[in-house]
Enzyme design. Structure first.
Site, PDB file in Angstrom:
ATOM      1  N   GLY A 287       0.823  -1.208   0.000  1.00  0.00           N
ATOM      2  CA  GLY A 287       0.000   0.000   0.000  1.00  0.00           C
ATOM      3  C   GLY A 287       0.850   1.248   0.000  1.00  0.00           C
ATOM      4  O   GLY A 287       2.082   1.199  -0.008  1.00  0.00           O
TER       5      GLY A 287
ATOM      6  N   ASP B 266       9.074   4.854   8.179  1.00  0.00           N
ATOM      7  CA  ASP B 266       8.702   6.111   8.834  1.00  0.00           C
ATOM      8  C   ASP B 266       7.815   6.984   7.959  1.00  0.00           C
ATOM      9  O   ASP B 266       7.305   8.016   8.409  1.00  0.00           O
ATOM     10  CB  ASP B 266       9.944   6.893   9.258  1.00  0.00           C
ATOM     11  CG  ASP B 266      10.897   7.190   8.103  1.00  0.00           C
ATOM     12  OD1 ASP B 266      10.459   7.186   6.940  1.00  0.00           O
ATOM     13  OD2 ASP B 266      12.096   7.418   8.367  1.00  0.00           O
ATOM     14  N   GLY B 267       7.623   6.604   6.691  1.00  0.00           N
ATOM     15  CA  GLY B 267       6.758   7.363   5.809  1.00  0.00           C
ATOM     16  C   GLY B 267       7.398   8.590   5.190  1.00  0.00           C
ATOM     17  O   GLY B 267       6.771   9.270   4.380  1.00  0.00           O
TER      18      GLY B 267
ATOM     19  N   ASP C 103       3.991  -4.193  -7.683  1.00  0.00           N
ATOM     20  CA  ASP C 103       3.346  -3.013  -7.108  1.00  0.00           C
ATOM     21  C   ASP C 103       3.937  -1.720  -7.662  1.00  0.00           C
ATOM     22  O   ASP C 103       3.429  -0.632  -7.351  1.00  0.00           O
ATOM     23  CB  ASP C 103       3.453  -3.033  -5.581  1.00  0.00           C
ATOM     24  CG  ASP C 103       4.895  -3.124  -5.095  1.00  0.00           C
ATOM     25  OD1 ASP C 103       5.504  -4.188  -5.289  1.00  0.00           O
ATOM     26  OD2 ASP C 103       5.403  -2.143  -4.533  1.00  0.00           O
TER      27      ASP C 103
ATOM     28  N   ARG D 187       3.429  14.752  -7.184  1.00  0.00           N
ATOM     29  CA  ARG D 187       3.424  14.162  -8.525  1.00  0.00           C
ATOM     30  C   ARG D 187       1.991  13.976  -9.002  1.00  0.00           C
ATOM     31  O   ARG D 187       1.058  13.884  -8.201  1.00  0.00           O
ATOM     32  CB  ARG D 187       4.197  12.851  -8.556  1.00  0.00           C
ATOM     33  CG  ARG D 187       3.700  11.774  -7.606  1.00  0.00           C
ATOM     34  CD  ARG D 187       4.633  10.573  -7.621  1.00  0.00           C
ATOM     35  NE  ARG D 187       4.096   9.448  -6.863  1.00  0.00           N
ATOM     36  CZ  ARG D 187       4.678   8.259  -6.770  1.00  0.00           C
ATOM     37  NH1 ARG D 187       5.829   8.035  -7.395  1.00  0.00           N
ATOM     38  NH2 ARG D 187       4.129   7.294  -6.058  1.00  0.00           N
TER      39      ARG D 187
END
Length: 498
Positions: free
Chosen positions: A99, A133-134, A265, A184
């Site tokens: 995800g 950590d994103g 993915d 983006r």
């Protein structure tokens, strides 16, 4: 940074519709989650050409509302950010649920140039971050920002980068680095992995199929709008995705582009180049070149990319069986891959060689070309570019090869082929220069831009963006940007952390 939304951001898109079509899917397809705020965000660079597609003028790009949107504190009117769920195969192994682990979909903007999804990358943790950590670091964000422009300039389908925001937040990778966010856009960020995630659920897979086909592949419903047969539509979709992916692979191969992490993915259902991590444009040619330091087995080497794409398409096909698609029908949808790839590859190679058309016997000339470049480790980009000067400036081309004798042997074969395909030299050169770039995003050039950006200087990003927008035209004063790295320049190692 305070949240800016409502009227402030609404003014950016005055007269344009905003929303989020992905939110029309069941809530199990995504999680509503806000981006994490950055410390002292600042707009490092913005791409006006991409901004124009969203209807944003220069004043809008320098407004606080635009910075807020790109830094994650702004919101599109009436839309709450989300992260989408998908699964996938990574390095050939089923990885299960994945995800958007560091990306937030802000929503859609519809204007004169179509509808575009706006997504932030590096904007903080989501429920799909796993152990991450994103965040994204400035280093990788500069690379993605430049790469999308490089591919767009080359005419290769790609997601596009609108803006690059830098911040003071510390992010730990191999060493402490600073955070950044790339904004983006794409018509859609749906991946093969979205379909893989719902391979067990006919109901959810049908919802995803309906969404994708209705918005981007309406021809798959031709003649069956009243009572659509989803198995038929799914096979038609697979066939079109197969063709798009095959053509994309041919384009990658012909410019020496290596993606580096072709997991399912990271494959776009629209046939776009998606997710620029450990990518690279080859300098010295090696057929088995691996650009990703993390790819110890060489799964994603340059010469393996078409086969990997075909393998990924097969995984996509397997996920569609839940809709009632039969194996023979799915195999028939996959079957065009090789012929479409070869047609695009041969047509492109003929253009790069300056030939009016590809002939079956040209395969030997092409194979000998790659063998020569591989044995001599000649520069990929310049070997093609200087080939247009054969007959007027051969020393420049020959200087790329350590063994001049071997190069001349191939050149003799090439001249014989040109003699059977007569065209004025000036006309041939002009045609070849239109398809053989002079400038590509070499790793050492990106590294120079990164080092400057880490000091707060975006001027090198600007210079590269200008060159990459028109990589086929020689720009006076930028000769060094067309050259491979000097022998004493350290090799830039990129990995999955890039």
């Amino acid at each position: 940074m305070a949240k800016l939304g409502g009227q402030a951001v609404d003014a950016l898109f005055s007269g344009q519709a905003t929303g989020c079509s992905f939110a029309d899917l069941p809530s199990s397809f995504y999680t509503r989650v806000a981006p994490r705020s950055l410390s002292r965000p600042r707009l490092l660079h913005v791409n006006p050409a991409v901004a124009a597609r969203l209807g944003l003028n220069d004043a809008a790009l320098h407004s606080p509302a635009f910075l807020a949107l790109c830094a994650g504190s702004g919101r599109l009117p009436g839309v709450e950010p989300m992260a989408t769920v998908y699964s996938g195969h990574q390095f050939g192994v089923w990885a299960g649920q994945l995800g958007d682990g560091r990306a937030h979909l802000l929503g859609d903007v519809s204007g004169p140039q179509g509808a575009w999804e706006i997504q932030l990358k590096g904007s903080g943790r989501t429920p799909y971050s796993r152990m991450g950590d994103g965040w994204a670091v400035l280093r990788s964000s500069v690379r993605e920002y430049l790469a999308s422009q490089a591919m767009e300039g080359l005419g290769i389908p790609t997601t596009q980068a609108l803006a690059l925001v830098a911040a003071d937040d510390t992010v730990i990778r191999e060493t402490p680095e600073t955070a950044a966010v790339v904004t983006r856009i794409a018509p859609s960020f749906v991946r093969f992995g979205h379909f893989e995630h719902w391979a067990h659920s006919a109901l959810d897979q049908a919802a995803l199929l309906d969404y994708v086909v209705t918005h981007w592949f309406p021809d798959c419903l031709a003649g069956q709008a009243d009572h659509p047969d989803r198995a038929v539509a799914a096979c038609l979709l697979l066939a079109e995705v197969t063709r798009r992916t095959a053509r994309l692979m041919a384009q990658w191969q012909l410019v020496g582009f290596c993606h580096g992490v072709m997991n399912t993915d990271n494959m776009s259902i629209l046939g776009l180049t998606l997710d620029y991590g450990p990518y690279g444009f080859m300098d010295a040619f090696q057929a088995n070149h691996v650009c990703n330091h993390s790819d110890s087995l060489g799964r994603y080497a340059w010469n393996a990319q078409p086969a990997v794409a075909q393998w990924n398409l097969t995984r996509l096909a397997e996920s569609l069986q839940v809709l009632g698609c039969t194996v023979p029908d799915l195999e028939a949808a996959l079957a065009p891959f090789e012929s479409v790839f070869l047609q695009a590859y041969h047509a492109g190679l003929a253009q790069k060689f300056g030939l009016a058309a590809w002939r079956p016997e040209d395969a030997e000339l092409g194979d000998a070309w790659w063998a020569l470049l591989h044995a001599q480790q000649a520069d990929f980009t310049l070997a093609f570019r200087y080939l247009a000067d054969v007959g007027t400036d051969e020393p420049a081309w020959l200087s790329l090869f350590a063994d001049g004798g071997a190069a001349r042997q191939w050149l003799d074969r090439y001249r014989l082929r040109l003699a059977d395909d007569p065209r004025p030299q000036a006309e041939r050169k002009a045609a070849m220069d239109r398809v053989n770039p002079l400038y590509v995003l070499r790793n050492h050039l990106a590294q120079h831009a990164i080092q400057a950006a880490q000091q707060g200087d975006a001027s090198e990003i600007g210079r590269l963006m200008a060159l990459l927008q028109d990589p086929y035209t020689q720009q006076t004063g930028h000769e060094s940007y067309a050259q491979p790295p000097a022998a004493d320049v350290p090799t830039v190692a990129v990995s999955c952390s890039s």
